[in-house]
Design a protein around this motif. Structure first.
Motif, PDB file in Angstrom:
ATOM      1  N   PHE A   1       0.838  -1.198   0.000  1.00  0.00           N
ATOM      2  CA  PHE A   1       0.000   0.000   0.000  1.00  0.00           C
ATOM      3  C   PHE A   1       0.869   1.243   0.000  1.00  0.00           C
ATOM      4  CE2 PHE A   1      -4.175  -1.697   2.067  1.00  0.00           C
ATOM      5  CZ  PHE A   1      -4.227  -2.669   1.089  1.00  0.00           C
ATOM      6  N   ALA A   2       1.892   1.243   0.855  1.00  0.00           N
ATOM      7  CA  ALA A   2       2.778   2.406   0.942  1.00  0.00           C
ATOM      8  C   ALA A   2       3.404   2.714  -0.413  1.00  0.00           C
ATOM      9  CB  ALA A   2       3.868   2.154   1.990  1.00  0.00           C
ATOM     10  N   TYR A   3       3.821   1.672  -1.127  1.00  0.00           N
ATOM     11  CA  TYR A   3       4.449   1.845  -2.441  1.00  0.00           C
ATOM     12  C   TYR A   3       3.463   2.420  -3.455  1.00  0.00           C
ATOM     13  CZ  TYR A   3       6.475   0.451  -6.942  1.00  0.00           C
ATOM     14  OH  TYR A   3       6.950   0.433  -8.233  1.00  0.00           O
ATOM     15  N   THR A   4       2.262   1.867  -3.513  1.00  0.00           N
ATOM     16  CA  THR A   4       1.298   2.351  -4.505  1.00  0.00           C
ATOM     17  C   THR A   4       0.832   3.768  -4.176  1.00  0.00           C
ATOM     18  OG1 THR A   4      -0.505   1.232  -3.314  1.00  0.00           O
ATOM     19  CG2 THR A   4       0.507   0.046  -5.152  1.00  0.00           C
ATOM     20  N   ASN A   5       0.698   4.087  -2.887  1.00  0.00           N
ATOM     21  CA  ASN A   5       0.317   5.450  -2.522  1.00  0.00           C
ATOM     22  C   ASN A   5       1.393   6.449  -2.927  1.00  0.00           C
ATOM     23  OD1 ASN A   5      -2.085   4.574  -1.397  1.00  0.00           O
ATOM     24  ND2 ASN A   5      -1.305   4.540   0.694  1.00  0.00           N
ATOM     25  N   LEU A   6       2.650   6.089  -2.659  1.00  0.00           N
ATOM     26  CA  LEU A   6       3.757   6.961  -3.045  1.00  0.00           C
ATOM     27  C   LEU A   6       3.833   7.110  -4.558  1.00  0.00           C
ATOM     28  CD1 LEU A   6       6.589   5.776  -0.632  1.00  0.00           C
ATOM     29  CD2 LEU A   6       5.744   8.121  -0.835  1.00  0.00           C
ATOM     30  N   ALA A   7       3.759   5.985  -5.265  1.00  0.00           N
ATOM     31  CA  ALA A   7       3.886   6.015  -6.722  1.00  0.00           C
ATOM     32  C   ALA A   7       2.743   6.800  -7.355  1.00  0.00           C
ATOM     33  CB  ALA A   7       3.932   4.587  -7.275  1.00  0.00           C
ATOM     34  N   SER A   8       1.532   6.676  -6.794  1.00  0.00           N
ATOM     35  CA  SER A   8       0.386   7.397  -7.348  1.00  0.00           C
ATOM     36  C   SER A   8       0.565   8.902  -7.246  1.00  0.00           C
ATOM     37  CB  SER A   8      -0.899   6.980  -6.622  1.00  0.00           C
ATOM     38  OG  SER A   8      -1.223   5.636  -6.903  1.00  0.00           O
ATOM     39  N   SER A   9       1.308   9.338  -6.223  1.00  0.00           N
ATOM     40  CA  SER A   9       1.540  10.772  -6.055  1.00  0.00           C
ATOM     41  C   SER A   9       2.642  11.286  -6.975  1.00  0.00           C
ATOM     42  CB  SER A   9       1.913  11.073  -4.594  1.00  0.00           C
ATOM     43  OG  SER A   9       3.185  10.533  -4.263  1.00  0.00           O
ATOM     44  N   LEU A  10       3.344  10.365  -7.652  1.00  0.00           N
ATOM     45  CA  LEU A  10       4.477  10.753  -8.485  1.00  0.00           C
ATOM     46  C   LEU A  10       4.224  10.598  -9.971  1.00  0.00           C
ATOM     47  CD1 LEU A  10       7.281   9.055  -6.350  1.00  0.00           C
ATOM     48  CD2 LEU A  10       6.847  11.508  -6.521  1.00  0.00           C
ATOM     49  N   VAL A  11       3.357   9.672 -10.364  1.00  0.00           N
ATOM     50  CA  VAL A  11       3.126   9.413 -11.779  1.00  0.00           C
ATOM     51  C   VAL A  11       1.712   9.826 -12.164  1.00  0.00           C
ATOM     52  CG1 VAL A  11       4.762   7.501 -11.787  1.00  0.00           C
ATOM     53  CG2 VAL A  11       2.338   7.034 -11.386  1.00  0.00           C
ATOM     54  N   GLU A  12       1.469   9.860 -13.456  1.00  0.00           N
ATOM     55  CA  GLU A  12       0.144  10.217 -13.959  1.00  0.00           C
ATOM     56  C   GLU A  12      -0.798   9.034 -13.790  1.00  0.00           C
ATOM     57  OE1 GLU A  12      -1.695  11.452 -18.277  1.00  0.00           O
ATOM     58  OE2 GLU A  12       0.247  12.287 -17.685  1.00  0.00           O
ATOM     59  N   GLY A  13      -1.944   9.280 -13.183  1.00  0.00           N
ATOM     60  CA  GLY A  13      -2.896   8.205 -12.953  1.00  0.00           C
ATOM     61  C   GLY A  13      -2.711   7.595 -11.570  1.00  0.00           C
ATOM     62  N   SER A  14      -3.627   6.716 -11.197  1.00  0.00           N
ATOM     63  CA  SER A  14      -3.600   6.077  -9.887  1.00  0.00           C
ATOM     64  C   SER A  14      -3.160   4.624 -10.016  1.00  0.00           C
ATOM     65  CB  SER A  14      -4.985   6.129  -9.226  1.00  0.00           C
ATOM     66  OG  SER A  14      -5.387   7.469  -9.003  1.00  0.00           O
ATOM     67  N   LEU A  15      -2.401   4.171  -9.025  1.00  0.00           N
ATOM     68  CA  LEU A  15      -1.993   2.784  -8.941  1.00  0.00           C
ATOM     69  C   LEU A  15      -2.786   2.116  -7.837  1.00  0.00           C
ATOM     70  CD1 LEU A  15       1.896   3.092  -9.248  1.00  0.00           C
ATOM     71  CD2 LEU A  15       0.209   2.758 -11.050  1.00  0.00           C
ATOM     72  N   TYR A  16      -3.326   0.953  -8.118  1.00  0.00           N
ATOM     73  CA  TYR A  16      -4.128   0.242  -7.135  1.00  0.00           C
ATOM     74  C   TYR A  16      -3.330  -0.937  -6.591  1.00  0.00           C
ATOM     75  CZ  TYR A  16      -7.832   3.033  -9.125  1.00  0.00           C
ATOM     76  OH  TYR A  16      -8.598   4.091  -9.551  1.00  0.00           O
ATOM     77  N   PRO A  17      -3.333  -1.124  -5.267  1.00  0.00           N
ATOM     78  CA  PRO A  17      -2.530  -2.213  -4.682  1.00  0.00           C
ATOM     79  C   PRO A  17      -3.046  -3.579  -5.095  1.00  0.00           C
ATOM     80  CG  PRO A  17      -3.923  -1.190  -3.015  1.00  0.00           C
ATOM     81  CD  PRO A  17      -4.044  -0.337  -4.235  1.00  0.00           C
ATOM     82  N   PHE A  18      -2.117  -4.476  -5.334  1.00  0.00           N
ATOM     83  CA  PHE A  18      -2.458  -5.858  -5.654  1.00  0.00           C
ATOM     84  C   PHE A  18      -2.785  -6.565  -4.338  1.00  0.00           C
ATOM     85  CE2 PHE A  18      -0.993 -10.311  -6.172  1.00  0.00           C
ATOM     86  CZ  PHE A  18      -1.899 -10.712  -7.133  1.00  0.00           C
ATOM     87  N   GLN A  19      -4.080  -6.823  -4.119  1.00  0.00           N
ATOM     88  CA  GLN A  19      -4.521  -7.383  -2.852  1.00  0.00           C
ATOM     89  C   GLN A  19      -5.815  -8.156  -3.043  1.00  0.00           C
ATOM     90  OE1 GLN A  19      -6.604  -4.810  -0.285  1.00  0.00           O
ATOM     91  NE2 GLN A  19      -5.999  -5.820   1.610  1.00  0.00           N
ATOM     92  N   PHE A  20      -5.941  -9.254  -2.309  1.00  0.00           N
ATOM     93  CA  PHE A  20      -7.194  -9.980  -2.284  1.00  0.00           C
ATOM     94  C   PHE A  20      -8.219  -9.126  -1.536  1.00  0.00           C
ATOM     95  CE2 PHE A  20      -6.113 -14.646  -3.091  1.00  0.00           C
ATOM     96  CZ  PHE A  20      -4.983 -14.325  -3.819  1.00  0.00           C
ATOM     97  N   GLN A  21      -9.441  -9.057  -2.067  1.00  0.00           N
ATOM     98  CA  GLN A  21     -10.491  -8.262  -1.458  1.00  0.00           C
ATOM     99  C   GLN A  21     -11.624  -9.182  -1.015  1.00  0.00           C
ATOM    100  OE1 GLN A  21     -11.579  -5.301  -4.349  1.00  0.00           O
ATOM    101  NE2 GLN A  21      -9.598  -4.259  -4.248  1.00  0.00           N
TER     102      GLN A  21
END
Length: 291
Positions: free
Chosen positions: A217-237
């Motif tokens: 989660f920490a990685y995708t949140n950080l990356a989403s703030s740096l690149v264009e578009g949103s990254l969603y964490p790979f996780q079972f829901q």
């Protein structure tokens, strides 16, 4: 800690360079970038280089942890298993040098693989899409390097703490399964028991703090703030929380101005915690163990 950390790290990196480990990691990550960029360029119209870069976030968050855990889980316990640890400790390096030298060496292996993969993405972005979002690329690459070294630290810490290959493998696989498959059960489950409902979008602060301590989660949140578009964490829901909440950052779910510990940049602290704490625990256990 003595000056022999660099010696152990250099030997570790040189050994990896003569083995299949480094080349497998490089081939995996570089191949992933090439296939991803060519596939996006060939199948999707009107895609910018910045958008192509953000598309890499999903496969990278899966491949980098697995590669880093594989690279690190045998770092120390492998020497104990073969008996070479006694020979190594009979030379100038002491136990501190061994743990931290192995850590630095394995970080170098994974870091080189990630760096080369991002270098290839820079070239392909320029060739296929005619532009290079250099600031986005640099930030995303730096965060990915931290993400990779975090999982190396986790694996090396486990490797130093246990006495057998089987225990090391079981623990690192267990951690990965917790992050990917069990995190929602372990965080949203207690919330449901306490409040008789799953976490809504504006959940209790303690839950938002706990939920963000998943390094993926920490990685995708950080990356989403740096690149264009949103990254969603790979996780079972499991449907325990509001569907609207999936993909939202803790800061977005907090009513009003989020405190510093819920902001996107705090993901750096989360990753550093997962890097430092396992290494510290593994180091203390390795120092005290009878070889």
């Amino acid at each position: 800690m003595t000056g022999h950390v660099a010696t152990v790290a250099r030997k570790e990196f040189d050994d990896a360079g003569r083995s299949k480990l480094l080349w497998s990691l490089i081939g995996l990550l570089v191949g992933l970038v090439v296939v991803g960029y060519v596939g996006i360029w060939y199948t999707v119209d009107d895609v910018t280089a910045a958008e192509a870069l953000s598309f890499l976030g999903t496969p990278l968050q899966v491949i980098i942890p697995i590669a880093a855990l594989i690279a690190g889980y045998m770092a120390v316990v492998g020497e104990r298993r073969s008996g070479s640890i006694k020979l190594l400790l009979g030379l100038p390096p002491n136990r501190t040098d061994v743990v931290f030298g192995k850590l630095v060496g394995r970080m170098g292996v994974v870091g080189l693989a990630i760096a080369l993969a991002f270098l290839v993405s820079l070239v392909l972005g320029a060739v296929l899409f005619g532009a290079v979002p250099f600031v986005d690329w640099l930030g995303f690459g730096a965060v990915s390097l931290l993400f990779g070294t975090t999982f190396v630290g986790l694996a090396v810490g486990v490797s130093a703490a246990v006495s057998t290959r089987g225990k090391s493998m079981a623990i690192v696989v267990g951690f990965y399964m917790v992050f990917v498959a069990l995190w929602e059960l372990l965080t949203a489950g207690p919330y449901y028991l306490l409040y008789d409902e799953g976490p809504p979008v504006e959940a209790e602060t303690w839950y938002l703090v706990l939920d963000q301590f998943n390094p993926i989660f920490a990685y995708t949140n950080l990356a989403s703030s740096l690149v264009e578009g949103s990254l969603y964490p790979f996780q079972f829901q499991y449907g325990l929380q509001s569907m609207e909440a999936y993909g939202m950052t803790p800061a977005e779910r907090y009513p009003g101005d989020a405190p510093f510990y819920l902001q996107d940049w705090f993901g750096i602290v989360v990753l550093l915690v997962w890097l430092v704490v396992p290494v510290a625990i593994g180091y203390v256990r390795f120092r005290r163990t009878d070889l």
